[in-house]
Write an enzyme that holds these catalytic residues in place. Sequence first.
Site, short mmCIF file in Angstrom:
data_model
loop_
_atom_site.label_atom_id
_atom_site.label_comp_id
_atom_site.label_asym_id
_atom_site.label_seq_id
_atom_site.Cartn_x
_atom_site.Cartn_y
_atom_site.Cartn_z
N CYS A 35 0.85 -1.17 0.00
CA CYS A 35 0.00 0.00 0.00
C CYS A 35 0.90 1.23 0.00
CB CYS A 35 -0.88 0.02 1.24
SG CYS A 35 -1.81 -1.50 1.46
N ARG A 53 1.86 1.59 -5.96
CA ARG A 53 2.01 0.65 -4.85
C ARG A 53 0.72 -0.10 -4.53
NH1 ARG A 53 6.59 1.57 -1.77
NH2 ARG A 53 5.58 0.52 -0.04
N TRP A 57 -3.73 -1.81 -1.47
CA TRP A 57 -3.62 -3.03 -2.25
C TRP A 57 -4.03 -4.14 -1.29
CZ3 TRP A 57 -0.90 -7.60 -1.89
CH2 TRP A 57 -0.83 -8.37 -3.05
N ASN A 117 0.65 0.14 5.93
CA ASN A 117 1.19 -0.63 4.81
C ASN A 117 1.90 -1.84 5.40
OD1 ASN A 117 2.61 -1.59 2.58
ND2 ASN A 117 4.20 -0.03 2.74
N GLY A 118 1.44 -3.04 5.08
CA GLY A 118 2.07 -4.24 5.62
C GLY A 118 1.03 -5.27 6.01
N GLU A 161 10.76 -14.16 -18.25
CA GLU A 161 10.45 -12.76 -18.00
C GLU A 161 9.33 -12.29 -18.93
OE1 GLU A 161 10.92 -10.70 -15.81
OE2 GLU A 161 10.68 -8.73 -16.70
N LYS A 219 5.71 -10.79 -17.77
CA LYS A 219 5.18 -9.50 -18.24
C LYS A 219 3.77 -9.67 -18.80
CE LYS A 219 7.49 -7.01 -16.78
NZ LYS A 219 8.49 -7.65 -16.07
N GLU A 258 1.31 -10.40 -15.95
CA GLU A 258 1.08 -9.23 -15.10
C GLU A 258 0.16 -8.23 -15.76
OE1 GLU A 258 5.08 -8.22 -12.55
OE2 GLU A 258 5.18 -7.85 -14.71
N LYS A 260 3.83 -2.27 -6.92
CA LYS A 260 5.21 -2.16 -7.38
C LYS A 260 6.19 -2.84 -6.45
CE LYS A 260 8.60 -0.53 -9.89
NZ LYS A 260 8.83 -1.23 -11.16
#
Lengths: 698, 698
Positions: free
Chosen positions: B2, B33, B90, B117-118, B569, B573, B576, B693
Site C-alpha cells: 500500500c 504501490r 492493495w 502498509n504491511g 520474464e 510481463k 502481469e 510495485k
Amino acid sequence: MCGIFAYLNYLTPKTRKEILDFLITGLQRLEYRGYDSAGVGIDGTSNAQITIIKKQGKVKTLEDEIEERKGELDFEGVTNVHVGISHTRWATHGVPSAVNSHPQRSSEDNRVIVVHNGIITNYKDIKTFLITKGYTFESDTDTEVIAKLVDHMHATHPACSFKEIVEKAICQLEGAFACAFKSTLFPGELVATRRGSPLLVGIKAEHGLDTDSIPIQYSAESDSKARGHEPVESPQIPRRKKSGTLRLGTHTDSTAEIAPRDPKDAVEYFFASDASAIIEHTNRVIYLEDDDVAAVKDGVLSIHRMPHDGSSSDSATNREITTLKMEIQQIMKGNFSSFMQKEIFEQPDSVVNTMRGRINFETESVVLGGIQKYIPEIKRCRRLLLIGCGTSYHSAVACRQLLEELSELPVIVDLASDFLDRGSPIFRDDVCFFISQSGETADTLMALRYCKDRGALIVGITNTVGSTISRESHCGVHINAGPEIGVASTKAYTSQMLSLVMFALVMSDDRISFQPRRQAIIQGLKQLPSMIEKVLKQDEKVLEIAQTLHEKRSLLIMGRGYNFATCLEGALKVKELTYMHSEGIQSGELKHGPLALVDSEVPVLMILMRDAVYMKCMNALQQVTAREGRPILILEEGDTETMKWAKDGHYIEVPRIVDALQGILTVIPMQLLSYHLAVLRGCNVDCPRNLAKSVTVE
Amino acid sequence: MCGIFAYLNYLTPKTRKEILDFLITGLQRLEYRGYDSAGVGIDGTSNAQITIIKKQGKVKTLEDEIEERKGELDFEGVTNVHVGISHTRWATHGVPSAVNSHPQRSSEDNRVIVVHNGIITNYKDIKTFLITKGYTFESDTDTEVIAKLVDHMHATHPACSFKEIVEKAICQLEGAFACAFKSTLFPGELVATRRGSPLLVGIKAEHGLDTDSIPIQYSAESDSKARGHEPVESPQIPRRKKSGTLRLGTHTDSTAEIAPRDPKDAVEYFFASDASAIIEHTNRVIYLEDDDVAAVKDGVLSIHRMPHDGSSSDSATNREITTLKMEIQQIMKGNFSSFMQKEIFEQPDSVVNTMRGRINFETESVVLGGIQKYIPEIKRCRRLLLIGCGTSYHSAVACRQLLEELSELPVIVDLASDFLDRGSPIFRDDVCFFISQSGETADTLMALRYCKDRGALIVGITNTVGSTISRESHCGVHINAGPEIGVASTKAYTSQMLSLVMFALVMSDDRISFQPRRQAIIQGLKQLPSMIEKVLKQDEKVLEIAQTLHEKRSLLIMGRGYNFATCLEGALKVKELTYMHSEGIQSGELKHGPLALVDSEVPVLMILMRDAVYMKCMNALQQVTAREGRPILILEEGDTETMKWAKDGHYIEVPRIVDALQGILTVIPMQLLSYHLAVLRGCNVDCPRNLAKSVTVE
C-alpha cells in the site's frame, strides 16, 4: 521417441498371419513410445519383393488395414525363413502421415528398407549428397536418407555383405539412432544397429544355445585406427575402472557368433526398443551397446563394432545374454481402464518395493546396497547435484530441502538440458545424481557423460536395470517401482522421491543430533503405504472436483516449501494428459506477478498443509480470496478451520505425515485429478498426444 | 503493498482544499504501490472531530468524491496547524471496499485513526483480546486492530503521550508495518512508525533547520531489558562492522529533536512510503529505520526507538537528513501513454546510465566502485548465490551462465521465498547477491538477513539509494536505471542484467585466457544502446503481432540457453499486464510434457538466435511445427532461412550481439508485446490488477 520391433524366424515355419500378428503385438507393447503412425515391412509373395504397409494413427489403424488386405497379403502362406520389421512413430521431422511413417525405403522397389528411432542431425547434408547421386526423396523424414545411403553403399561396394554396407552407411551418420534393416538383396538376413537410442535382441532357440555370451567382432576394415583406437581382436579386461554396476559379463568364449546348438535347429530373433515387447516370447536377451552392428545370416547372430567415439561410451568385449526377470502380467493393465490409473493405484505396493530390503524398521537403519561402498567418498564431497528432466527433475526439487538438511551440503537441482546449455562448471569433488525412469533419457545421459568426463562421482537413479544410465553410472539406486507403461509418470515419481529420501537418511546415519529427525522420517516411511491407501480412497471426491473443472482452459496450482514440487508435478500431469494450460506457482511469488491472473473465473488449487509454511500459505490464500478467487484446497485431514476457505466445500483431505514425506501424499490427488480430467475431456490417458514415454533424443 | 502519505502543516496556514490537494497528489504518486481503494482522514470542521472519506477504486474516484462533497468539507476554511493522513490500498486481508479501506478507526467517533502498509500476522489474537475488552469490528482488515489497540492503550494509560501509547501498541504487533496515526485526543500531532515496510519523512522549513541529523531517543520505559538488550541512553559508535555502504551519518549533535531554527517558524512535514510523493515539496528527507517511532508535536519532530529485535536490523544512533537527488521530471511520464511504455523506450539511455563511470571502452576495463575493495574476498569464495523475486530473479537466471563461465565458481540462483522455506545451508565463504529494484522486497530482505547472520558476504543490487537492502548490504551495485514507476519492471531488468554482466567482467579481469571473451563482451556493451534502439524500431511490427494475439487465452514462450530467462520474464510481463495465461518453457523440456499443449490453436512464441543452441532450438521448432503449431519467432536480423518457419511472416528481427548480452535485446520485443497486448485488451498498463510495485510483505 519411436518404437522398433523386428522378428526373424529361421527354420521355424510360420504363416504370414502369424508373422504379422507378432509384429503388431510387438508394436502394441511399444506404443507408449510413440503412436502417431505405424508401419510394417515383410516379404512379398515372392522372396524378391518387399511389401510395406503404413498408416497414420495408432497401431490399431494399421492392424485394421492389414486385416482388410488379408487376401492380397496371402495370410495363410507359410515361410520357413523370414524377416519382418515394424515401427510405431512419434514424429520429429515431418508431420504424421503414411509417407513419413516407417519403414522408409531406398527406392520404389523397396530394395533396402529401414525402421529408425532417433534423430539424424546431419540428414540435410546427406540428402544433398544423395540427390547429386540421382536419388529422389518422397518423405520429410531424416530416416529416408538412411535407407538411400545404405543402397548407395551397395551400389558403390557391390561385393560387400549386408552388414558391411550398413556399417559404411552409419559411419556417415551424426545424431542418435537405433535401426533395423531389411533388403531384397539379402533375403532372410537382418541387420540392426544403435547409437544413442536403445535396442535389444531376444533369442528363442528350441534346443538351447551353444554359448551364454557373444564376443564382439571388430571389423577389420573399420576406421578405428584412423580415429586413434587400436583394433581389438581378442577379449580384454573391460576398461571400466569401477565395475560396480557393470551388467556385462567377462565370459571369454571364443565363439564369434551365437547360434542354436545344432546348426539345423530352429531359432527366432526379436529386436525391440525395450524388453516389454520381447518378454512374451523369450526371456533371453542381449542389450546392444552404442555402435554395435548386429547381423543375422543363416540363423546365426553376430555382433560387430566400429569404434566410433570411444570416449563417451565404455564398451566391453562381450555381450552377455541376460535373463529378463520381468513378468508378463507386470505389463498388463489388469482391471484398470488405463495403465496410468493402474500405476497410480499400485503406489501402496510400489513404495514398499522401493523400500524392501533397504529399510529395517526395527533397528531404524537404512542401507542402499548399490551405493553403500561409495558413501564415505560422497560424504567428503563439495556439493550434490541432482539432474533430470520433466517428472524426474520434479522429484529432485521435492527432495532438495531434506537433502540440504540431512547432508548439510549445498544441493543444486538442474534441468539436464539447461545444465548442458550452460556448460556448468563441474569439479572432481562433486557428486552428481542422474534421475531417469527409463534410464535412457538423452539429455540426462549426455549430462551424465559431461560430468563423468570431468571426474565427478556419478550416481544413477533409474527404474530400468541394464539401462544406459545404470550401466554408465559409478553406482546407483534402482527405484524398483516396476515397469511403468503410462506415458505420464506416477509411481516412478513417488519411488524416485523415496530413493532420494533414503539417500538422505543414509547420509545422516552417523550424526547424533539428527537421530530424532531420522527416526521421525523412518516412522513416517513405515506408515506411508497405508497413508497412500487413505489418499487413494478420496478418488470419488477428486472425480467430483474434476467434474467442476474439466471444461476450464487454465488451472493454477499453488504451494510452497515441501509441497512446491507437487505443484510443478501436478501442473505437468494436467498439461500432459488434459492439454489444459496448467502451471505450478510458488505461493511466495504470487505477489510478484501471477496474482494478476487471479479472478473469480480462473480455477486455483492450493496446497495448505499444517507445516512450517502454513501461515505463509494462508497469506497467499487470503490474497487469492481477496481477489475473488475461489480455491480448491488440498489440506490436512480434519483441518476444519482451513476447510472453510474452500470453494463449495471442494477440498481433499490428506493425512498428516512428517513434512519431508508430505509431498508423496499431496501429489497423489494431483495424479488422480489429472487422470479424471483427461477421461472427462475424452483424452487418451496412456498415450497423450505429441508425447512419448522415453525421450531418447535431445 | 500500500502507499501511505501524511501531511502536517505547522504555522503555515492552508485552506482545507490545499490540504486535500496535497494528500490526493501524494496518493497519486504512490498509486503504483496499490490502487484498489483509497482514503483520507482530516480534521472535521471542529478540531474535536475527524472526517474520513474512503472509496473503493483508484485515487481518481476518491478525488471525485471529495469534489462532490466540497460544500460539506468547507474547502475554503483555513487551518494554521493541521494533520492529514491518506492511503492507497492493495488488498491483503478483506476484499477491496470502502469499509476495508484506510484510514481504519478506533471507534465511530474516529478517536484514533491509522493508515497502514504491511501485514499484521497476529491480528486474530489481538482481535480476540480486544473483543473481550468490548471493541466491535467493522472491517475484515488486519489494520483495524491497530487503531483499536492504540485506543485501548490510551484507555489503560491515560497519562501517556500520543507517541507512548503508539509505542505500547506496536510492541504487541507481529508482522510488517509502516503506519501513520492521527487522533482527536492529540490534535495537531502525528505519530508514525515502521517495521519492515518503508517510510520516510520530508521536511520543509521556511528558514532552514537547526541541525542536519537527529539523534535517536531510546524510550526509558521500553521493554528492551526484558528482551535481553541494554537500554541505550546515549549515542554510540554504530555496531555495523563494515560500514562501506552505511548511509547514515555519525553526526552527534546533542539536540534530541528536529525543529525550525526559530521555534515560531513555519514548518511542514511529509510522511510517505517513498520519495516520489515528497520530491515535489522538499528534497530534505529522513529515512526511518525498523522500530523507529517518529512523532511531531508543536511543530517539532523527534524520533524514538524501542529496541525490538536487534539481531536482524542494524541501527545507528542518528538519523541524518539526506538530500534527494531525484528530479521531478524523472517521475513524470512525458509523451508516453504510460510509465511502462516510457520506461521501455528509455532503455537506450538507462543502460548507458548503468555503465557510466564503470566501463572504460578505451582500455576495456571495468570498475564497480561499490564492491571494488571486496573483489579479492569474493574471488576466494566457495560459491555465488543470486537471490531475488519475480523479475529480479529472472535477471539472475539470465546471467547465471556467464557468471559460471567467467568466475569459474558454482553459481546458485534461488527464489527468495523458496530459499527461506528450505532454510538452505549457508557458509561463511559464500557470497550472496540480493537483487531488488526497490531494495525493499520483503522476502529478499529476509533472505539477506538470514545469510548475513550466517557470516556470508552480502552484495546488494538495487535501484534505490538508501533502500533497506542497500543499507544492510556489505557492498553493492546501484543499477542507476532511474526511478521505475510502472508496476511491471522493464528498464530495471535490463540494468540488473547489465550489473551482473559487469560483475562477471570484473571477476575475470586478471585471467589471460578470458581476455578475448571479455573484449567481445565489452565491445558488445559499447554497441548495446544503438542495438536497443534498433529493436525498439520494431514496435510497429510487434503491434501487428499483438493484434493477432490479443484475444487468445494462453501464450507459450519457448527458448533455451542465454534466452531462457527472456521466456520466463516475457511470460511474467504478459501475465502481469494482460491477465493472459502465459508461460515460459525451456525448449529442452518440451518433449517431457509441455508439447502435449501444442496444437494449431495455442499461440507459441519461440526465440531462435544463431547461438550455440540454435540447432537444438530448431529441433524444438520442428516438433512444434510437426504438431501443427504455427510459431511466432524472435530471430536474428537477416536470418532469412529461419524466417520461413514463422507463422504468416510473424517474426521479429533482433540484431546479433555477443551471446551473453543477447538476452537484453530479446527481452525488449517481449516488453513491447506485453504492453501492446495490455492496451489492446483494455488493461491498465501502469497499474495491473492485484499487483503493486514494491512487495514489502512476505
